[in-house]
Motif scaffolding. Sequence first.
Motif, PDB file in Angstrom:
ATOM      1  N   ASP A 192      89.996  11.984  95.608  1.00 34.69           N
ATOM      2  CA  ASP A 192      91.009  12.956  96.002  1.00 34.69           C
ATOM      3  C   ASP A 192      92.373  12.675  95.360  1.00 34.69           C
ATOM      4  O   ASP A 192      93.408  12.733  96.024  1.00 34.69           O
ATOM      5  CB  ASP A 192      91.137  13.015  97.530  1.00 34.69           C
ATOM      6  N   ILE A 193      92.352  12.363  94.052  1.00 31.18           N
ATOM      7  CA  ILE A 193      93.616  12.173  93.337  1.00 31.18           C
ATOM      8  C   ILE A 193      93.825  13.231  92.261  1.00 31.18           C
ATOM      9  O   ILE A 193      94.680  13.097  91.406  1.00 31.18           O
ATOM     10  CB  ILE A 193      93.732  10.758  92.711  1.00 31.18           C
ATOM     11  N   VAL A 194      93.053  14.327  92.345  1.00 30.83           N
ATOM     12  CA  VAL A 194      93.194  15.397  91.367  1.00 30.83           C
ATOM     13  C   VAL A 194      94.465  16.196  91.619  1.00 30.83           C
ATOM     14  O   VAL A 194      95.200  16.513  90.686  1.00 30.83           O
ATOM     15  CB  VAL A 194      91.970  16.336  91.400  1.00 30.83           C
ATOM     16  N   ALA A 195      94.742  16.485  92.879  1.00 36.55           N
ATOM     17  CA  ALA A 195      95.912  17.299  93.212  1.00 36.55           C
ATOM     18  C   ALA A 195      97.190  16.603  92.739  1.00 36.55           C
ATOM     19  O   ALA A 195      97.425  15.439  93.020  1.00 36.55           O
ATOM     20  CB  ALA A 195      95.965  17.539  94.714  1.00 36.55           C
ATOM     21  N   GLY A 196      97.982  17.349  91.988  1.00 36.12           N
ATOM     22  CA  GLY A 196      99.228  16.805  91.456  1.00 36.12           C
ATOM     23  C   GLY A 196      99.068  16.078  90.137  1.00 36.12           C
ATOM     24  O   GLY A 196     100.048  15.699  89.510  1.00 36.12           O
ATOM     25  N   ASN A 197      97.836  15.888  89.699  1.00 36.47           N
ATOM     26  CA  ASN A 197      97.558  15.149  88.456  1.00 36.47           C
ATOM     27  C   ASN A 197      96.602  15.901  87.533  1.00 36.47           C
ATOM     28  O   ASN A 197      96.040  15.310  86.622  1.00 36.47           O
ATOM     29  CB  ASN A 197      96.927  13.784  88.787  1.00 36.47           C
ATOM     30  N   PHE A 198      96.426  17.190  87.775  1.00 35.27           N
ATOM     31  CA  PHE A 198      95.368  17.899  87.062  1.00 35.27           C
ATOM     32  C   PHE A 198      95.614  17.996  85.558  1.00 35.27           C
ATOM     33  O   PHE A 198      94.723  17.745  84.758  1.00 35.27           O
ATOM     34  CB  PHE A 198      95.152  19.288  87.658  1.00 35.27           C
ATOM     35  N   ALA A 232      92.605   1.702  89.253  1.00 33.95           N
ATOM     36  CA  ALA A 232      92.127   1.282  90.565  1.00 33.95           C
ATOM     37  C   ALA A 232      90.693   1.755  90.818  1.00 33.95           C
ATOM     38  O   ALA A 232      89.953   1.126  91.579  1.00 33.95           O
ATOM     39  CB  ALA A 232      93.050   1.816  91.655  1.00 33.95           C
ATOM     40  N   LEU A 233      90.290   2.839  90.144  1.00 34.66           N
ATOM     41  CA  LEU A 233      88.920   3.338  90.270  1.00 34.66           C
ATOM     42  C   LEU A 233      87.969   2.689  89.261  1.00 34.66           C
ATOM     43  O   LEU A 233      86.782   2.989  89.253  1.00 34.66           O
ATOM     44  CB  LEU A 233      88.893   4.860  90.073  1.00 34.66           C
ATOM     45  N   GLY A 234      88.492   1.836  88.391  1.00 35.69           N
ATOM     46  CA  GLY A 234      87.660   1.148  87.420  1.00 35.69           C
ATOM     47  C   GLY A 234      87.631   1.771  86.038  1.00 35.69           C
ATOM     48  O   GLY A 234      86.698   1.543  85.273  1.00 35.69           O
ATOM     49  N   PHE A 235      88.653   2.555  85.699  1.00 43.10           N
ATOM     50  CA  PHE A 235      88.742   3.186  84.388  1.00 43.10           C
ATOM     51  C   PHE A 235      90.049   2.771  83.725  1.00 43.10           C
ATOM     52  O   PHE A 235      91.118   2.910  84.302  1.00 43.10           O
ATOM     53  CB  PHE A 235      88.713   4.717  84.502  1.00 43.10           C
ATOM     54  N   VAL A 236      89.966   2.272  82.498  1.00 42.65           N
ATOM     55  CA  VAL A 236      91.144   1.879  81.733  1.00 42.65           C
ATOM     56  C   VAL A 236      91.418   2.984  80.716  1.00 42.65           C
ATOM     57  O   VAL A 236      90.536   3.341  79.932  1.00 42.65           O
ATOM     58  CB  VAL A 236      90.929   0.523  81.023  1.00 42.65           C
ATOM     59  N   ILE A 237      92.639   3.513  80.746  1.00 43.16           N
ATOM     60  CA  ILE A 237      93.013   4.637  79.892  1.00 43.16           C
ATOM     61  C   ILE A 237      93.774   4.129  78.682  1.00 43.16           C
ATOM     62  O   ILE A 237      94.731   3.371  78.811  1.00 43.16           O
ATOM     63  CB  ILE A 237      93.892   5.644  80.675  1.00 43.16           C
TER      64      ILE A 237
END
Length: 154
Positions: free
Chosen positions: A15-21, A110-115
Amino acid sequence: MDGIRELLSAVRDADIVAGNFRGLLHVAIGRKVTRPDGSTVSMGVTWRELAAELKALRFDQDLVREYGADPDDLTARDRERFWYAAISVARVDSAEAIAEADRLAPKLKALGFVIGPPPGAAAVPPPPQPTSRFKAPPPKDRDKDDKTGKKKKK
C-alpha cells in the motif's frame, strides 16, 4: 517480465502506491531494479509491457489523478490501452518523476528492491590514480646512438 510483476505486486500489497505512482512508473520503465544480493529483478520495461502488467494486476485507475490526468478522459474501453495512455500523460522522464522515484527508492528498499540511478545520470567517477610528484619527460624521437639530442634526417 516476471520481475516487474513481482515489484508491482509488492508495492501494491504494501500500500505504498498512493502518492508515488508517477515515481513507480519511472522506476518500472527506466531504472534497473535488483535485490540486495545483486540479482537482477528488472532492467526496465516498455510502456506496452508495463500497461499489460498494470491491467493484469488490476491497479486502481484513479491513481492517474496524482499527476493531473482524468481517468474519464483516457481510453476506457480497453484497460491496457487506458494504462498505455496514462503512462504517456505521466511524463515519466520529467524531473518530477525522477524526484518521486528517488523518494520512493527507500520504501522499495524496505521491501527488498534496490533501485538504480536514473537513465543518463552521471556515473560515479573512478577514484583518482596516485601520481608521482615527478613526471617522466615525454619520449623523444631520436636514435639511441645520437647523443646530441637532435633528430636525424632520413
